[in-house]
Design a protein around this motif. Sequence first.
Motif, PDB file in Angstrom:
ATOM      1  N   ALA A 148       0.832  -1.207   0.000  1.00 42.86           N
ATOM      2  CA  ALA A 148       0.000   0.000   0.000  1.00 42.86           C
ATOM      3  C   ALA A 148       0.867   1.257   0.000  1.00 42.86           C
ATOM      4  N   ILE A 149       1.951   1.226   0.760  1.00 42.01           N
ATOM      5  CA  ILE A 149       2.862   2.371   0.804  1.00 42.01           C
ATOM      6  C   ILE A 149       3.413   2.661  -0.589  1.00 42.01           C
TER       7      ILE A 149
ATOM      8  N   ILE B 146       2.984   6.685  -0.156  1.00 41.93           N
ATOM      9  CA  ILE B 146       2.833   7.237   1.191  1.00 41.93           C
ATOM     10  C   ILE B 146       4.209   7.568   1.754  1.00 41.93           C
ATOM     11  N   THR B 147       4.309   8.735   2.386  1.00 40.74           N
ATOM     12  CA  THR B 147       5.555   9.154   3.023  1.00 40.74           C
ATOM     13  C   THR B 147       5.329   9.355   4.514  1.00 40.74           C
ATOM     14  N   SER B 148       6.413   9.603   5.231  1.00 41.74           N
ATOM     15  CA  SER B 148       6.321   9.806   6.681  1.00 41.74           C
ATOM     16  C   SER B 148       5.625  11.115   7.044  1.00 41.74           C
ATOM     17  N   GLU B 149       5.371  11.959   6.066  1.00 42.37           N
ATOM     18  CA  GLU B 149       4.703  13.233   6.331  1.00 42.37           C
ATOM     19  C   GLU B 149       3.193  13.152   6.119  1.00 42.37           C
TER      20      GLU B 149
END
Length: 210
Positions: free
Chosen positions: A192-193, A198-201
């Motif tokens: 999914a990432i 998707i990032t840590s932000e």
Amino acid sequence: MSIIQRFYKHVSQTPEKIAVICDEQTLSYRELSDQVALLSEGLSDLGCKRGDHVAVLLPNGVEFAVVMLAAANMGIVLVPNNMTLGTEALQRSMQAADVKHAIIWHALIPDLKGLFEQILSEDALLVSVGGESPGTHAYASLIKTSIEKNPLQSRRSTEEQPYILTMTSGSTGDPKPIVLSQETKLLRAQAAIGLYNITSEDLTLIATPM
């Protein structure tokens, strides 16, 4: 690296970063890890041990996230169930999954008390979430111990360990268990990432039942 080891890595690197937002409640990684440590110790002290199958009937919320991380930490197997299941369907599911303990939303307990007495052993652990209920241990009381005495420590759970036990619908017979390992859940998360970049932000909305 197991789920709890990955989680603890984030706790160590960014302890004050927001980890969970639910309604008016916000928890940092440190605060979330404190609750996971306390619940892990509380469940262990009450007799829940590695490999035990634990039924979960909870709405989405911080408690569900804490329960999932505590399960990964302890090596217990979660058996999540739909909160709207009828008593008969729930009984079939819990028996097929060989459930030993249960973590239940408090409002459901009065209607399910007879079921628990019928299919669970006398030493079964019942945890009431969201409120207190006679004959159960209150979730809130399990996470009120001194944080200083309960640092989060990985209990050497591994990616290969059974983590989630979900059930088939049973539409053509009795429901049958499907076991998902921590590795399976991690691979799904990583997929999914990658798919959604998707990032840590980013903030990720949980829009489905947990």
